[in-house]
Design a protein around this motif. Structure first.
Motif, PDB file in Angstrom:
ATOM      1  N   VAL A  97      -6.156   0.594   8.138  1.00  0.00           N
ATOM      2  CA  VAL A  97      -4.797   1.092   7.883  1.00  0.00           C
ATOM      3  C   VAL A  97      -4.507   2.399   8.637  1.00  0.00           C
ATOM      4  O   VAL A  97      -3.382   2.599   9.110  1.00  0.00           O
ATOM      5  N   VAL A 108       2.526   4.058   6.521  1.00  0.00           N
ATOM      6  CA  VAL A 108       2.238   2.876   5.702  1.00  0.00           C
ATOM      7  C   VAL A 108       2.079   3.327   4.262  1.00  0.00           C
ATOM      8  O   VAL A 108       1.308   4.254   3.979  1.00  0.00           O
ATOM      9  N   ILE A 110       1.136   1.816   0.426  1.00  0.00           N
ATOM     10  CA  ILE A 110       0.575   0.645  -0.260  1.00  0.00           C
ATOM     11  C   ILE A 110       0.500   0.971  -1.753  1.00  0.00           C
ATOM     12  O   ILE A 110       0.008   2.050  -2.137  1.00  0.00           O
ATOM     13  N   ASP A 111       0.986   0.044  -2.583  1.00  0.00           N
ATOM     14  CA  ASP A 111       1.002   0.321  -4.024  1.00  0.00           C
ATOM     15  C   ASP A 111      -0.384   0.205  -4.636  1.00  0.00           C
ATOM     16  O   ASP A 111      -0.773   0.998  -5.469  1.00  0.00           O
ATOM     17  N   ASP A 112      -1.094  -0.868  -4.211  1.00  0.00           N
ATOM     18  CA  ASP A 112      -2.464  -1.018  -4.720  1.00  0.00           C
ATOM     19  C   ASP A 112      -3.343  -1.582  -3.610  1.00  0.00           C
ATOM     20  O   ASP A 112      -3.166  -2.729  -3.199  1.00  0.00           O
ATOM     21  N   VAL A 113      -4.226  -0.789  -3.148  1.00  0.00           N
ATOM     22  CA  VAL A 113      -5.022  -1.208  -1.984  1.00  0.00           C
ATOM     23  C   VAL A 113      -5.899  -2.429  -2.301  1.00  0.00           C
ATOM     24  O   VAL A 113      -6.220  -3.199  -1.403  1.00  0.00           O
ATOM     25  N   TYR A 114      -6.268  -2.586  -3.561  1.00  0.00           N
ATOM     26  CA  TYR A 114      -7.128  -3.732  -3.902  1.00  0.00           C
ATOM     27  C   TYR A 114      -6.382  -5.053  -3.740  1.00  0.00           C
ATOM     28  O   TYR A 114      -6.979  -6.103  -3.625  1.00  0.00           O
ATOM     29  N   GLU A 115      -5.061  -4.956  -3.776  1.00  0.00           N
ATOM     30  CA  GLU A 115      -4.288  -6.199  -3.650  1.00  0.00           C
ATOM     31  C   GLU A 115      -3.750  -6.406  -2.235  1.00  0.00           C
ATOM     32  O   GLU A 115      -3.099  -7.403  -1.967  1.00  0.00           O
ATOM     33  N   SER A 116      -4.015  -5.474  -1.374  1.00  0.00           N
ATOM     34  CA  SER A 116      -3.474  -5.594  -0.016  1.00  0.00           C
ATOM     35  C   SER A 116      -4.224  -6.660   0.768  1.00  0.00           C
ATOM     36  O   SER A 116      -5.451  -6.700   0.787  1.00  0.00           O
ATOM     37  N   LYS A 117      -3.439  -7.516   1.394  1.00  0.00           N
ATOM     38  CA  LYS A 117      -4.063  -8.561   2.233  1.00  0.00           C
ATOM     39  C   LYS A 117      -4.006  -8.149   3.713  1.00  0.00           C
ATOM     40  O   LYS A 117      -4.632  -8.728   4.563  1.00  0.00           O
ATOM     41  N   GLU A 118      -3.157  -7.151   3.966  1.00  0.00           N
ATOM     42  CA  GLU A 118      -2.858  -6.777   5.346  1.00  0.00           C
ATOM     43  C   GLU A 118      -3.999  -6.034   6.049  1.00  0.00           C
ATOM     44  O   GLU A 118      -4.195  -6.165   7.244  1.00  0.00           O
ATOM     45  N   SER A 137      -2.915   3.641  -5.191  1.00  0.00           N
ATOM     46  CA  SER A 137      -1.808   3.800  -4.238  1.00  0.00           C
ATOM     47  C   SER A 137      -2.266   4.623  -3.021  1.00  0.00           C
ATOM     48  O   SER A 137      -3.160   5.458  -3.117  1.00  0.00           O
TER      49      SER A 137
END
Ligand SMILES: [Fe+2]
Ligand SMILES: [Fe+2]
Length: 509
Positions: A97, A108, A110-118, A137
């Motif tokens: 990232v 960038v 991100i609200d929750d990095v554990y859920e990020s697929k990007e 976050s």
């Protein structure tokens, strides 16, 4: 142009705007890069109420971890913490990232990095598993300089909602503020780096000059480097002391002036002829003229023999041995030796019908040097180095905060009683840093084996001589007592032996 109604701004936003202005001012005022970098992460966290923050600087196409702060984990690495970061720099690949933000020049969130697929967050996850932390976050902001080039990345983790005691996403307003701050930070970093680079270059040029001066003389044994360090050691000890010198407290700039004065004090010796600086025998100029005298004596002895005057020839060779011996400098030559030298030089030898002098006037003058190896004129020549130090430093344009460097450096041979040189300044004109340097210089010069005829002087003996100088009003007795009582020299020696305290003597060729 419609006027903005600031009354509609929320109290929170006003506070943030206010903070941003203050940050801008403090960033531009900071001259230490490490403090500046700490400050950037701290303020970015303050603006966004982030629990953690990491600052990366872009170098060699990789993002280098430079500062890591995390409040919950009580972590502080890099910057003023003195704790280096032992993490591999981040390669510029978009699955990371921070690299992504740097490559695209885009923020960038991100609200929750554990859920990020990007992006690939396996790194933070692994780190969380070790520490028990939970990264949630994240706000990643590229830092762009005045021409819009990305020079680093600011990564903030876990925005804290204090009212709810919860981790929340970074809001848009916070993002705007951090983006604005990141640009100011990038410019401040560039400015500070430029200043530090210039300062480092200036310092290294000065140190190289000192090291080169030391290399010029065979006998001075790194005098400049040692004095530079001993001087700083003594000044720092006085600065830290609150018993003997309770009122003395040097500022950072003053300590810098003192340090530089130590390095530059003998710079004028660049003009002193090498044969004077290193004059080991009394008859030495570029060559040792004892060789000429020996030729004359031997030739004369040879002639005497051919004329059958063997006893005279033997006596002459005995005189030659004596003269050769007196070519070597001693601490104090006796009156008897002086009388015998004069007698030999006064002789006119009648050889093959013409009169021959074995020692000419200039040779005699040199042989008659009672103490050491230098004539009066040569001593004056050596003393001239202080005048040259003054002339040379006068030509250097020191910035205002270093304006005393030349004065301290030039005064190292002045005496409090006014009998020193180059100007004969008296105590009221000799400030504390000059007095400190004078003692460091004298101590080093006395104790060093700086002449071939001189053995290294033991500590106690050197101090005894310095005490006599103090009694005579040459040097400051209070500083000398402090130097002895606080064992400053032993502390210096330890550091010097371990190669610390700034200098890195160049190897001799
Ligand atoms: Fe000197
Ligand atoms: Fe010196």
């Amino acid at each position: 142009m419609p006027r903005r109604d600031y009354r509609s701004l929320s109290a929170q936003f006003k506070y943030q705007l206010d903070t941003l202005v203050k940050i801008g001012i403090s960033l531009s005022a900071e001259n230490s890069l490490s403090r500046l970098l700490d400050m950037i992460v701290f303020h970015a966290r303050e603006l966004t109420r982030a629990d953690g923050g990491t600052l990366y600087l872009l170098r060699d196409d990789r993002l280098h971890f430079t500062i890591i702060q995390n409040e919950t984990l009580a972590l502080h690495f890099g910057g003023e913490s003195g704790r280096p970061i032992d993490l591999e720099p981040v390669a510029m690949q978009k699955d990371n990232v921070c690299a992504y933000a740097a490559i695209l020049g885009k923020t960038v969130a991100i609200d929750d990095v554990y859920e990020s697929k990007e992006f690939d967050f396996s790194g933070p996850r692994k780190y969380d598993a070790i520490t028990g932390y939970r990264s949630r976050s994240m706000l990643v902001v590229p830092m762009k300089n005045h021409v819009g080039a990305v020079t680093g990345v600011l990564q903030l983790v876990n925005a804290v909602d204090r009212d709810r005691d919860a981790i929340v996403p970074f809001d848009d307003k916070a993002t705007d503020l951090v983006e604005a701050m990141a640009s100011m930070a990038a410019v401040a970093i560039e400015k500070t780096k430029l200043l530090e680079d210039t300062r480092n270059l200036f310092n290294s040029v000065i140190e190289v000059l000192g090291v080169a001066m030391d290399a010029k003389s065979h006998y001075t044994g790194n005098h400049i480097q040692k004095v530079a360090q001993l001087n700083l050691e003594l000044a720092q000890a006085i600065h830290e002391d609150d018993t003997v010198f309770p009122g003395v407290c040097f500022t950072e700039n003053e300590l810098e002036e003192i340090r530089l004065a130590g390095w530059l004090h003998d710079i004028g010796k660049v003009t002193t002829p090498e044969w004077v600086m290193d004059k080991d025998n009394k008859l030495k100029t570029v060559v040792d003229r004892i060789a000429l005298i020996e030729d004359r004596f031997r030739l004369a002895a040879e002639q005497l023999r051919t004329e059958g005057r063997t006893a005279e020839a033997e006596a002459l060779l005995d005189d030659l041995r004596f003269v050769s011996d007196k070519n070597r400098p001693v601490e104090e030559m006796s009156d008897a030796d002086i009388a015998r030298l004069r007698e030999i030089a006064s002789r006119r030898l009648l050889l093959a019908a013409h009169e021959e002098r074995l020692i000419n006037d200039d040779e005699l003058r040199n042989l008659l040097i009672r103490h050491g190896s230098l004539t009066e004129e040569e001593i004056e020549k050596v003393k001239e180095h202080a005048v040259w130090t003054a002339r040379m430093l006068d030509r250097l344009s020191f910035p205002d905060h270093l304006r005393h460097v030349a004065l301290y450096a030039v005064q190292h041979h002045e005496k409090l009683n006014g009998q020193g040189y180059p100007t004969g300044a008296t105590a009221d004109k000799i400030p504390l840093p000059s007095r400190i340097l004078a003692i460091a210089d004298l101590y080093e010069a006395l104790s060093a084996r700086d002449r071939p005829y001189k053995e290294r002087m033991p500590y106690e003996q050197t101090i005894a001589i310095l005490r006599r100088y103090a009694e005579n009003g040459d040097i400051d007795g209070r500083i000398l007592s402090f130097f002895v009582e606080k064992d400053v020299f032993r502390r210096f020696e330890e550091k010097y032996r371990n190669g610390r305290n700034g200098a890195s003597p160049l190897p001799r060729p």
